[in-house]
Design a protein around this motif. Structure first.
Motif, mmCIF file in Angstrom:
data_model
loop_
_atom_site.group_PDB
_atom_site.id
_atom_site.type_symbol
_atom_site.label_atom_id
_atom_site.label_comp_id
_atom_site.label_asym_id
_atom_site.label_seq_id
_atom_site.Cartn_x
_atom_site.Cartn_y
_atom_site.Cartn_z
ATOM 1 N N TYR A 42 0.791 -1.228 0.000
ATOM 2 C CA TYR A 42 0.000 0.000 0.000
ATOM 3 C C TYR A 42 0.831 1.290 0.000
ATOM 4 O O TYR A 42 0.477 2.232 -0.718
ATOM 5 C CB TYR A 42 -0.955 0.028 1.192
ATOM 6 C CG TYR A 42 -1.961 -1.109 1.241
ATOM 7 C CD1 TYR A 42 -2.142 -1.977 0.165
ATOM 8 C CD2 TYR A 42 -2.736 -1.318 2.372
ATOM 9 C CE1 TYR A 42 -3.058 -3.004 0.224
ATOM 10 C CE2 TYR A 42 -3.660 -2.343 2.437
ATOM 11 C CZ TYR A 42 -3.817 -3.189 1.364
ATOM 12 O OH TYR A 42 -4.730 -4.203 1.435
ATOM 13 N N ARG A 69 1.603 2.287 -3.281
ATOM 14 C CA ARG A 69 0.418 2.260 -4.144
ATOM 15 C C ARG A 69 0.548 1.186 -5.234
ATOM 16 O O ARG A 69 0.236 1.397 -6.416
ATOM 17 C CB ARG A 69 0.125 3.635 -4.755
ATOM 18 C CG ARG A 69 -0.301 4.691 -3.742
ATOM 19 C CD ARG A 69 -1.520 4.286 -2.913
ATOM 20 N NE ARG A 69 -2.628 3.790 -3.702
ATOM 21 C CZ ARG A 69 -3.621 4.556 -4.138
ATOM 22 N NH1 ARG A 69 -3.630 5.855 -3.846
ATOM 23 N NH2 ARG A 69 -4.603 4.024 -4.832
ATOM 24 N N GLU A 91 -1.059 -1.752 -4.735
ATOM 25 C CA GLU A 91 -2.107 -2.717 -4.376
ATOM 26 C C GLU A 91 -2.865 -3.243 -5.595
ATOM 27 O O GLU A 91 -3.213 -4.426 -5.664
ATOM 28 C CB GLU A 91 -3.083 -2.091 -3.358
ATOM 29 C CG GLU A 91 -4.033 -1.042 -3.886
ATOM 30 C CD GLU A 91 -3.437 0.337 -4.014
ATOM 31 O OE1 GLU A 91 -4.159 1.252 -4.472
ATOM 32 O OE2 GLU A 91 -2.246 0.528 -3.656
ATOM 33 N N THR A 92 -3.102 -2.384 -6.589
ATOM 34 C CA THR A 92 -3.860 -2.832 -7.760
ATOM 35 C C THR A 92 -3.026 -3.798 -8.607
ATOM 36 O O THR A 92 -3.525 -4.836 -9.065
ATOM 37 C CB THR A 92 -4.310 -1.631 -8.607
ATOM 38 O OG1 THR A 92 -5.133 -0.785 -7.795
ATOM 39 C CG2 THR A 92 -5.095 -2.091 -9.821
ATOM 40 N N LYS A 93 -1.772 -3.468 -8.801
ATOM 41 C CA LYS A 93 -0.894 -4.381 -9.543
ATOM 42 C C LYS A 93 -0.816 -5.729 -8.848
ATOM 43 O O LYS A 93 -0.887 -6.786 -9.507
ATOM 44 C CB LYS A 93 0.504 -3.777 -9.687
ATOM 45 C CG LYS A 93 1.470 -4.663 -10.481
ATOM 46 C CD LYS A 93 2.800 -3.969 -10.739
ATOM 47 C CE LYS A 93 3.711 -4.846 -11.583
ATOM 48 N NZ LYS A 93 4.992 -4.190 -11.908
ATOM 49 N N THR A 105 -3.028 -7.094 -6.904
ATOM 50 C CA THR A 105 -4.311 -7.779 -7.069
ATOM 51 C C THR A 105 -4.365 -8.516 -8.396
ATOM 52 O O THR A 105 -4.740 -9.704 -8.454
ATOM 53 C CB THR A 105 -5.474 -6.766 -6.998
ATOM 54 O OG1 THR A 105 -5.481 -6.135 -5.720
ATOM 55 C CG2 THR A 105 -6.807 -7.453 -7.240
ATOM 56 N N PHE A 151 -8.393 -3.463 -3.494
ATOM 57 C CA PHE A 151 -8.219 -3.581 -4.946
ATOM 58 C C PHE A 151 -7.676 -2.275 -5.520
ATOM 59 O O PHE A 151 -6.965 -2.262 -6.508
ATOM 60 C CB PHE A 151 -9.538 -3.967 -5.629
ATOM 61 C CG PHE A 151 -10.622 -2.922 -5.566
ATOM 62 C CD1 PHE A 151 -10.757 -1.973 -6.569
ATOM 63 C CD2 PHE A 151 -11.518 -2.889 -4.503
ATOM 64 C CE1 PHE A 151 -11.751 -1.013 -6.529
ATOM 65 C CE2 PHE A 151 -12.528 -1.946 -4.454
ATOM 66 C CZ PHE A 151 -12.639 -0.988 -5.457
ATOM 67 N N ASP A 152 -8.022 -1.170 -4.886
ATOM 68 C CA ASP A 152 -7.521 0.158 -5.231
ATOM 69 C C ASP A 152 -7.877 1.054 -4.050
ATOM 70 O O ASP A 152 -9.052 1.160 -3.699
ATOM 71 C CB ASP A 152 -8.156 0.684 -6.520
ATOM 72 C CG ASP A 152 -7.790 2.144 -6.778
ATOM 73 O OD1 ASP A 152 -6.595 2.404 -7.012
ATOM 74 O OD2 ASP A 152 -8.688 3.009 -6.722
ATOM 75 N N ASP A 190 -11.485 2.922 -7.294
ATOM 76 C CA ASP A 190 -11.755 3.161 -8.714
ATOM 77 C C ASP A 190 -12.766 2.126 -9.219
ATOM 78 O O ASP A 190 -12.494 0.921 -9.226
ATOM 79 C CB ASP A 190 -10.449 3.066 -9.507
ATOM 80 C CG ASP A 190 -10.597 3.506 -10.948
ATOM 81 O OD1 ASP A 190 -11.498 2.987 -11.639
ATOM 82 O OD2 ASP A 190 -9.806 4.360 -11.393
ATOM 83 N N ILE A 231 -11.674 -0.224 -12.146
ATOM 84 C CA ILE A 231 -10.860 -1.367 -11.733
ATOM 85 C C ILE A 231 -11.758 -2.445 -11.130
ATOM 86 O O ILE A 231 -11.584 -3.646 -11.398
ATOM 87 C CB ILE A 231 -9.787 -0.919 -10.725
ATOM 88 C CG1 ILE A 231 -8.759 -0.023 -11.429
ATOM 89 C CG2 ILE A 231 -9.091 -2.124 -10.090
ATOM 90 C CD1 ILE A 231 -7.767 0.631 -10.493
ATOM 91 N N LEU A 283 -12.098 -6.330 -12.501
ATOM 92 C CA LEU A 283 -11.924 -7.508 -11.647
ATOM 93 C C LEU A 283 -13.165 -8.398 -11.700
ATOM 94 O O LEU A 283 -13.055 -9.630 -11.701
ATOM 95 C CB LEU A 283 -11.629 -7.074 -10.210
ATOM 96 C CG LEU A 283 -10.284 -6.368 -10.017
ATOM 97 C CD1 LEU A 283 -10.177 -5.773 -8.620
ATOM 98 C CD2 LEU A 283 -9.124 -7.342 -10.263
ATOM 99 N N ASN A 286 -8.381 2.735 3.710
ATOM 100 C CA ASN A 286 -8.262 3.193 2.334
ATOM 101 C C ASN A 286 -8.894 4.585 2.225
ATOM 102 O O ASN A 286 -9.169 5.223 3.241
ATOM 103 C CB ASN A 286 -8.883 2.177 1.359
ATOM 104 C CG ASN A 286 -10.352 1.911 1.628
ATOM 105 O OD1 ASN A 286 -11.085 2.787 2.112
ATOM 106 N ND2 ASN A 286 -10.796 0.701 1.317
#
Length: 392
Positions: free
Chosen positions: A81, A84, A86-88, A90, A136-137, A141, A144, A148, A165
């Motif tokens: 986190y 940043r 976290e999305t990658k 996931t 997840f973001d 977002d 995103i 998913l 978050n």
């Protein structure tokens, strides 16, 4: 299906579980609402279809435990986190999850709705519902989230595990919004529209309460506990339990001693030097690590299993079932479920070692006088009913 399960139960387990309990467990639909599955393979390689000697989960042991469906939970740890990432992370985990599911398609199959679960169950395979633990973001977002969903994700945690978050407060970090902000409300609306499970485990009391008010579908706490038993922020107070149940929701009970055995919680905190949810060291960490360096730092904690506590500290399966009974006395037997958290860190009840020992819980329920109907509801019927309503 029932005879197949029975053949897979090793002799040692048959010796510790009565014939009556084993038969009921084999015949029941077992739906575990929270099992950590893919992180071990991500960090250390291997295959979920290969039996291993450590940890608490693999597919052969899940079959031995009579599992018919599960929330196939992937965990994005807080370590990703600060950068940043976290999305990658996931998407990296979901990529591997789908690869592993394809590799083991003779045993397990991705389920996107309850009809899929029914079909997969009839085929004799385990139904896997993709569930995300963590963020997840951090900004919520919605694009995103939709991506998913298209990949098969059907359940996501509202808060970012034990980290706040930018749209929903966590149980175990400093609050930002006293619950949800406008983006958090938008996330709930979009999850309702898509037909996704809103998982409120790890969310703050205020976030949970507001999510229940806003959601048009039942809300699920996949792996939770009772604050009346152990007064920690990760557990749910009685008023929230009643509110969640009144809207049709279900609470999955985490199987670890740390949640429902105060003596064990204090023992762990004393030996670890901090509560199990404390992530302050991550927040203080320098933000210059590459994702590969983060991977190496995180890897040693997987598979996550409990501590080697003395037997006199641990409670047994019947003690754990007694906790569920307290919840049933408050919200009724239609709103409780199994949410073990295998390989997510629980110190299991005395005598249990891994997911293959699930029939010991059925034995404990019978010993405490549970009806067959109540046992079937707890083991999987309630979770399947709610999942069917949410994804319809």
């Amino acid at each position: 299906m029932s005879s197949l399960k029975l053949l897979l139960i090793p002799f040692l387990l048959l010796a510790t579980v009565s014939e009556k309990a084993q038969k009921l467990h084999n015949d029941a639909f077992v739906f575990d609402a929270h099992v950590h599955v893919i992180n071990r393979q991500f960090y250390h390689g291997g295959d979920i279809g290969t039996r291993v000697s450590d940890g608490q989960f693999d597919l052969p042991r899940a079959k031995q435990g009579g599992v018919d469906a599960m929330f196939f939970s992937i965990f994005v740890t807080e370590d990703y986190y600060p950068q940043r990432l976290e999305t990658k992370q996931t998407f990296r985990l979901i990529d591997l999850a789908l690869t592993q599911l394809e590799r083991n398609k003779a045993t397990i199959e991705l389920a996107r709705n309850a009809n899929d679960i029914d079909r997969i169950h009839r085929s004799g395979k385990i139904a896997a519902v993709l569930d995300l633990e963590g963020g997840f973001d951090l900004d919520g977002d919605l694009g995103i989230l939709r991506d998913l969903y298209r990949l098969g994700l059907r359940s996501a945690q509202l808060s970012a595990h034990n980290w706040a978050n930018n749209f929903a407060d966590s149980c175990c970090s400093k609050p930002k919004y006293n619950g949800l902000n406008e983006r958090g409300r938008a996330v709930i609306a979009e999850m309702n529209r898509l037909g996704m499970v809103i998982n409120v485990s790890h969310a703050s009391d205020e976030s949970i309460s507001q999510a229940i008010d806003l959601s048009k579908a039942p809300v699920v706490a996949t792996h939770h506990g009772l604050r009346m038993i152990n007064n920690i922020p990760r557990n749910m107070p009685e008023a929230l339990m009643r509110k969640l149940a009144a809207k049709g929701g279900v609470i999955g009970f985490q199987i670890g001693n740390e949640f429902h055995n105060r003596k064990a919680f204090d023992w762990r905190t004393q030996h670890a030097g901090k509560p199990f949810w404390d992530t302050t060291d991550i927040a203080k960490r320098e933000k210059t690590m590459s994702i590969e360096e983060i991977d190496k730092h995180v890897a040693p904690q997987f598979p996550m299993v409990g501590l080697n506590m003395p037997d006199e500290v641990l409670f047994g399966p019947e003690d754990w079932i007694a906790v569920v009974e307290k919840a049933i006395a408050i919200i009724g037997e239609d709103h409780v479920a199994l949410g073990s958290d295998f390989d997510g860190g629980p110190t299991l009840p005395r005598g249990m070692h891994d997911i293959s020992d699930l029939p010991m819980l059925t034995e404990a329920m019978l010993k405490r006088g549970w009806s067959e109907s109540r046992i079937r509801k707890f083991l999987g019927g309630n979770m399947l009913r709610v999942f069917r309503e949410i994804t319809k």
